[in-house]
Design an enzyme around this catalytic site. Sequence first.
Site, PDB file in Angstrom:
ATOM      1  N   SER A   1      -9.371   2.194   2.991  1.00  0.00           N
ATOM      2  CA  SER A   1      -9.275   1.950   1.682  1.00  0.00           C
ATOM      3  C   SER A   1      -8.036   1.726   0.833  1.00  0.00           C
ATOM      4  O   SER A   1      -7.337   0.740   1.607  1.00  0.00           O
ATOM      5  CB  SER A   1     -10.321   2.830   1.069  1.00  0.00           C
ATOM      6  OG  SER A   1     -10.429   2.305  -0.285  1.00  0.00           O
TER       7      SER A   1
ATOM      8  N   LYS B   1     -12.451  -0.353   5.850  1.00  0.00           N
ATOM      9  CA  LYS B   1     -13.130  -0.015   4.653  1.00  0.00           C
ATOM     10  C   LYS B   1     -12.506  -1.077   3.643  1.00  0.00           C
ATOM     11  O   LYS B   1     -11.463  -0.691   2.878  1.00  0.00           O
ATOM     12  CB  LYS B   1     -13.149   1.141   3.938  1.00  0.00           C
ATOM     13  CG  LYS B   1     -14.130   1.410   2.781  1.00  0.00           C
ATOM     14  CD  LYS B   1     -14.086   2.656   2.094  1.00  0.00           C
ATOM     15  CE  LYS B   1     -14.920   2.798   0.953  1.00  0.00           C
ATOM     16  NZ  LYS B   1     -14.301   1.882  -0.039  1.00  0.00           N
TER      17      LYS B   1
ATOM     18  N   ASP C   1       2.162  -8.101   5.215  1.00  0.00           N
ATOM     19  CA  ASP C   1       1.910  -9.532   4.750  1.00  0.00           C
ATOM     20  C   ASP C   1       3.140 -10.223   4.155  1.00  0.00           C
ATOM     21  O   ASP C   1       3.550 -11.281   4.187  1.00  0.00           O
ATOM     22  CB  ASP C   1       0.636  -9.738   3.710  1.00  0.00           C
ATOM     23  CG  ASP C   1      -0.669  -9.940   4.419  1.00  0.00           C
ATOM     24  OD1 ASP C   1      -0.573  -9.790   5.697  1.00  0.00           O
ATOM     25  OD2 ASP C   1      -1.520 -10.371   3.754  1.00  0.00           O
TER      26      ASP C   1
END
Length: 430
Positions: A297, A322, A308
Amino acid sequence: MAKKLSIVFFICFGLLLAAGSDAWAKKETKTSENEDTYELLNLFGEVMERAKASYVEEVEDKKLIESAINGMLVSLDPHSSYLDEKSFKYMNEQTKGKFGGLGIEVTMEQGVVKVVSPIDDTPASRAGLKPGDYITNIDGENVVGMSLNDAVDKMRGKPGSKVKLTIRRVNEKPFDVTLKREEIKIQSVKSDLKADDVAYIRVTSFSEDVDKNIEKALKKLQKKADGKLAGVVLDVRNNPGGLLEQAVAVSDLFLNQGEIVSTRSRNAEDTIRYSAQDGDIINGLPIVVLINDGSASASEIVAGALQDHKRAVLLGEKSFGKGSVQTVIPLGKYGAMRLTTARYYTPSGRSIQAKGIEPDVEVHPAKVEEIESAYNFSEAEYGNALKNEKADSEAKDKKEKAQNDDWRADYQLSRAVDLVKALAIYKPAE
């Protein structure tokens, strides 16, 4: 001409009839759906009355209705559920970093309780529970047929009391473990200086004020390293997640600009994008983020954002996966409902859900032993070798270094520290 007009009239009339019949069909379908819903609600009432009247034991209306609501929600996905007043209070305590129990984050999978992550320095972590373990029995009672809330309630209890769990682990026989319940006080951020100049930040959960605590820890370590930090290891292994706002705030500490994460629901207009504000608190120093299959999460949001933006190197194992957003909707005196309302997406548009985050450098836990050289002979061992005037101080430094190198027993952490040092040395040609 009249013939042409009549043909046009009939075509238009035909279109109107078709449009009218289409609208009528839609209205009829909607009416039919409403009638089906009313019939099903009547069915629910009838089933409830029969259960209340004929069940082998007397049962309260409240229990029947709450169980029905919870059953409706948990059938949607593993993270939607009904929280009664007690469970809602417990959830609020958990996000504030203090609660009672075993210190374990769990979910429901295939009818049994699955360990997402044990929290550091809690009964669960000390007992050796691991991400991916399955809890099949609680105090001898089979969990099959229980709701997740019921199972969690059975694991909670008065501090000092004990609970026996039966654990199934891949490639091992089932075994029992007895844990003593404690009042869990989570220290969400732990920090230390590794190898003299690498800031180690361990985040155990994303509860309130984690970003502020990381900022304080980094300032302290920067001072301890005489302002010469080589970089940072951010450890979110076995971190089950927490508050979305804290995941965003922690990512923002190390980013100058760009998207951190977006949440997308079934309605495109409800998409929310969270972006970084200007200001990297370590001014571009190398970062290595440690992840594993217990990182879930909020941990995956941070890891995905830094990966990224090529702001950090991810090292370890693939994360839990998740990637869904739960909205907690209070229901007055009856507690709350937790409903999955959206999915998380990383800045590049990757969905975390059921896929997880892949590390840039895959490193599994391992034990490394140093091999003694058969030919262990050096200049210092010659009887008439020249003495080094700094030998005493270097021997002292070597002894202190050996005492401070206990962390190298953690192979993944050791690799992460070495990688930070390598990145700090390497500077691309301009």
